[in-house]
Design a protein around this motif. Structure first.
Motif, PDB file in Angstrom:
ATOM      1  N   PHE A  16       0.984  -1.015   0.029  1.00 24.06           N
ATOM      2  CA  PHE A  16       0.084   0.033  -0.016  1.00 24.06           C
ATOM      3  C   PHE A  16       0.676   1.315   0.049  1.00 24.06           C
ATOM      4  N   SER A  17       0.322   2.275  -0.613  1.00 27.10           N
ATOM      5  CA  SER A  17       1.131   3.736  -0.530  1.00 27.10           C
ATOM      6  C   SER A  17       0.526   4.352   0.548  1.00 27.10           C
ATOM      7  N   MET A  18       1.073   5.670   0.721  1.00 25.19           N
ATOM      8  CA  MET A  18       0.691   6.591   1.557  1.00 25.19           C
ATOM      9  C   MET A  18      -0.772   7.227   1.132  1.00 25.19           C
ATOM     10  N   ARG A  19      -0.987   7.195  -0.057  1.00 25.93           N
ATOM     11  CA  ARG A  19      -2.183   7.670  -0.562  1.00 25.93           C
ATOM     12  C   ARG A  19      -3.163   6.484  -0.017  1.00 25.93           C
ATOM     13  N   ASP A  20      -2.886   5.249  -0.597  1.00 25.92           N
ATOM     14  CA  ASP A  20      -3.813   4.294  -0.222  1.00 25.92           C
ATOM     15  C   ASP A  20      -4.329   4.148   1.200  1.00 25.92           C
ATOM     16  N   LEU A  21      -3.406   4.490   2.123  1.00 23.64           N
ATOM     17  CA  LEU A  21      -3.404   4.573   3.489  1.00 23.64           C
ATOM     18  C   LEU A  21      -4.361   5.974   4.007  1.00 23.64           C
ATOM     19  N   ALA A  22      -4.165   7.083   3.458  1.00 20.42           N
ATOM     20  CA  ALA A  22      -5.129   8.105   3.568  1.00 20.42           C
ATOM     21  C   ALA A  22      -6.271   7.773   3.148  1.00 20.42           C
ATOM     22  N   SER A  23      -6.608   7.268   2.029  1.00 27.16           N
ATOM     23  CA  SER A  23      -8.017   6.960   1.603  1.00 27.16           C
ATOM     24  C   SER A  23      -8.613   6.011   2.523  1.00 27.16           C
ATOM     25  N   GLU A  24      -8.016   4.875   2.886  1.00 26.32           N
ATOM     26  CA  GLU A  24      -8.535   3.786   3.872  1.00 26.32           C
ATOM     27  C   GLU A  24      -8.858   4.614   5.236  1.00 26.32           C
ATOM     28  N   ALA A  25      -8.088   5.432   5.819  1.00 24.20           N
ATOM     29  CA  ALA A  25      -8.361   6.078   7.008  1.00 24.20           C
ATOM     30  C   ALA A  25      -9.180   7.206   6.798  1.00 24.20           C
ATOM     31  N   GLY A  26      -9.526   7.760   5.574  1.00 28.78           N
ATOM     32  CA  GLY A  26     -10.550   8.702   5.540  1.00 28.78           C
ATOM     33  C   GLY A  26      -9.919  10.120   6.001  1.00 28.78           C
ATOM     34  N   VAL A  27      -8.593  10.241   5.489  1.00 27.16           N
ATOM     35  CA  VAL A  27      -7.913  11.524   5.812  1.00 27.16           C
ATOM     36  C   VAL A  27      -7.369  12.256   4.423  1.00 27.16           C
ATOM     37  N   SER A  28      -6.903  13.427   4.662  1.00 25.25           N
ATOM     38  CA  SER A  28      -6.267  14.097   3.631  1.00 25.25           C
ATOM     39  C   SER A  28      -4.885  13.236   3.323  1.00 25.25           C
ATOM     40  N   PHE A  29      -4.497  13.393   2.039  1.00 28.31           N
ATOM     41  CA  PHE A  29      -3.086  12.588   1.442  1.00 28.31           C
ATOM     42  C   PHE A  29      -1.989  13.101   2.378  1.00 28.31           C
ATOM     43  N   ALA A  30      -2.042  14.338   3.203  1.00 29.57           N
ATOM     44  CA  ALA A  30      -0.863  14.705   3.893  1.00 29.57           C
ATOM     45  C   ALA A  30      -0.713  14.340   5.187  1.00 29.57           C
ATOM     46  N   THR A  31      -1.750  13.689   5.579  1.00 30.99           N
ATOM     47  CA  THR A  31      -1.863  13.126   7.004  1.00 30.99           C
ATOM     48  C   THR A  31      -1.065  12.017   7.547  1.00 30.99           C
ATOM     49  N   PRO A  32      -0.897  11.030   6.684  1.00 30.26           N
ATOM     50  CA  PRO A  32       0.092   9.986   6.985  1.00 30.26           C
ATOM     51  C   PRO A  32       1.346  10.553   7.136  1.00 30.26           C
ATOM     52  N   PHE A  33       1.931  11.495   6.118  1.00 29.00           N
ATOM     53  CA  PHE A  33       3.108  12.009   6.041  1.00 29.00           C
ATOM     54  C   PHE A  33       3.301  12.874   7.412  1.00 29.00           C
ATOM     55  N   ASN A  34       2.420  13.843   7.499  1.00 33.94           N
ATOM     56  CA  ASN A  34       2.413  14.417   8.734  1.00 33.94           C
ATOM     57  C   ASN A  34       2.367  13.862  10.254  1.00 33.94           C
ATOM     58  N   GLN A  35       1.667  12.813  10.371  1.00 33.09           N
ATOM     59  CA  GLN A  35       1.971  12.025  11.505  1.00 33.09           C
ATOM     60  C   GLN A  35       2.930  11.099  11.601  1.00 33.09           C
ATOM     61  N   PHE A  36       3.430  10.238  10.719  1.00 35.98           N
ATOM     62  CA  PHE A  36       4.338   9.179  10.733  1.00 35.98           C
ATOM     63  C   PHE A  36       5.729   9.804  10.028  1.00 35.98           C
ATOM     64  N   GLY A  37       5.605  10.390   8.705  1.00 34.02           N
ATOM     65  CA  GLY A  37       6.968  10.956   7.751  1.00 34.02           C
ATOM     66  C   GLY A  37       6.880   9.566   6.835  1.00 34.02           C
ATOM     67  N   SER A  38       6.829   8.446   7.184  1.00 32.56           N
ATOM     68  CA  SER A  38       7.125   7.399   6.141  1.00 32.56           C
ATOM     69  C   SER A  38       6.264   6.248   6.589  1.00 32.56           C
ATOM     70  N   LYS A  39       6.314   5.289   5.242  1.00 31.46           N
ATOM     71  CA  LYS A  39       5.734   4.100   5.661  1.00 31.46           C
ATOM     72  C   LYS A  39       6.465   3.295   6.738  1.00 31.46           C
ATOM     73  N   ALA A  40       7.749   3.217   6.601  1.00 33.77           N
ATOM     74  CA  ALA A  40       8.667   2.405   7.506  1.00 33.77           C
ATOM     75  C   ALA A  40       8.291   2.751   9.047  1.00 33.77           C
ATOM     76  N   ALA A  41       7.849   4.105   9.312  1.00 39.13           N
ATOM     77  CA  ALA A  41       7.768   4.533  10.549  1.00 39.13           C
ATOM     78  C   ALA A  41       6.274   4.068  11.195  1.00 39.13           C
ATOM     79  N   ILE A  42       5.154   3.960  10.040  1.00 40.87           N
ATOM     80  CA  ILE A  42       4.020   3.283  10.384  1.00 40.87           C
ATOM     81  C   ILE A  42       4.255   1.790  10.623  1.00 40.87           C
ATOM     82  N   MET A  43       4.951   1.056   9.845  1.00 41.59           N
ATOM     83  CA  MET A  43       5.526  -0.297  10.063  1.00 41.59           C
ATOM     84  C   MET A  43       5.989  -0.502  11.641  1.00 41.59           C
ATOM     85  N   HIS A  44       7.067   0.344  11.847  1.00 38.43           N
ATOM     86  CA  HIS A  44       7.713   0.327  13.353  1.00 38.43           C
ATOM     87  C   HIS A  44       6.397   0.379  14.125  1.00 38.43           C
ATOM     88  N   THR A  45       5.340   1.412  14.070  1.00 38.28           N
ATOM     89  CA  THR A  45       4.358   1.593  15.045  1.00 38.28           C
ATOM     90  C   THR A  45       3.555   0.062  14.906  1.00 38.28           C
TER      91      THR A  45
END
Length: 187
Positions: A16-45
């Motif tokens: 999944f891309s950060m765009r996919d994640l934003a869509s699944e979460a129902g948030v703006s495209f920038a939100t995953p980047f703003n909260q985590f910075g990267s997909k790696a950081a999401i996976m670490h979480t």
């Protein structure tokens, strides 16, 4: 956001891309980047979430007095958590070795789990107990992570995850126990 990442992984979308994640979460495209910075950081979480689950389940298990028995229980608990959703957990583990914009908490959380398992060191040789309690949490974290890496790569079948981790832990405990630690799950 983390729940949305798990849903994507559960649906077989490990790429999944950060765009996919934003869509699944129902948030703006920038939100995953703003909260985590990267997909790696999401996976670490997500990995930290798994370790927290392991710790909670271990703490809720019947209390065992002997340190070696508690370590084996922690291994069984950790392996059971990983095997509940192997596809998701393999995807998460596959990302753990990747760089992230901010360091994760995987090392700290994993070491905390093994510190909890070691307890006060009952059953360890008194002369070496302090040394064991200082070094074994980190070494057990390394060892379990090593076994997980082979499991993640598909080189170790699900049924071999806990037995291989138990073998490593027994070997590590040999220098700190008066009796040979048992890898028997019935401890």
């Amino acid at each position: 956001m983390i729940d949305a990442a798990e849903r994507l992984l559960r649906d077989g979308k490990a790429d999944f891309s950060m765009r996919d994640l934003a869509s699944e979460a129902g948030v703006s495209f920038a939100t995953p980047f703003n909260q985590f910075g990267s997909k790696a950081a999401i996976m670490h979480t997500l990995s930290t979430r798994r370790i927290d689950t392991m710790e909670i389940r271990f703490a809720a298990a019947p209390t065992l007095v002997d340190t070696a028995a508690r370590v084996m229980l922690a291994i069984d608990t950790a392996a059971a958590v990983m095997l509940e959703e192997p596809a998701i957990n393999r995807a998460v583990m596959g990302w753990i070795g990747t760089a992230s914009s901010s360091p994760g908490q995987v090392w700290a959380r994993s070491t905390a789990l093994w510190t909890l398992a070691l307890g006060a060191g009952e059953g360890l040789m008194p002369a070496r107990r302090d040394q064991a309690l200082r070094c074994l949490p980190g070494q057990l974290a390394f060892a379990f992570r090593g076994v997980l890496s082979f499991w993640t790569a598909g080189e170790l079948p699900d049924k071999a995850l806990a037995p291989n981790a138990r073998d490593l832990a027994c070997t590590m405990l040999l220098g700190f126990t008066e009796e040979r630690p048992s890898r028997d799950p019935g401890l």
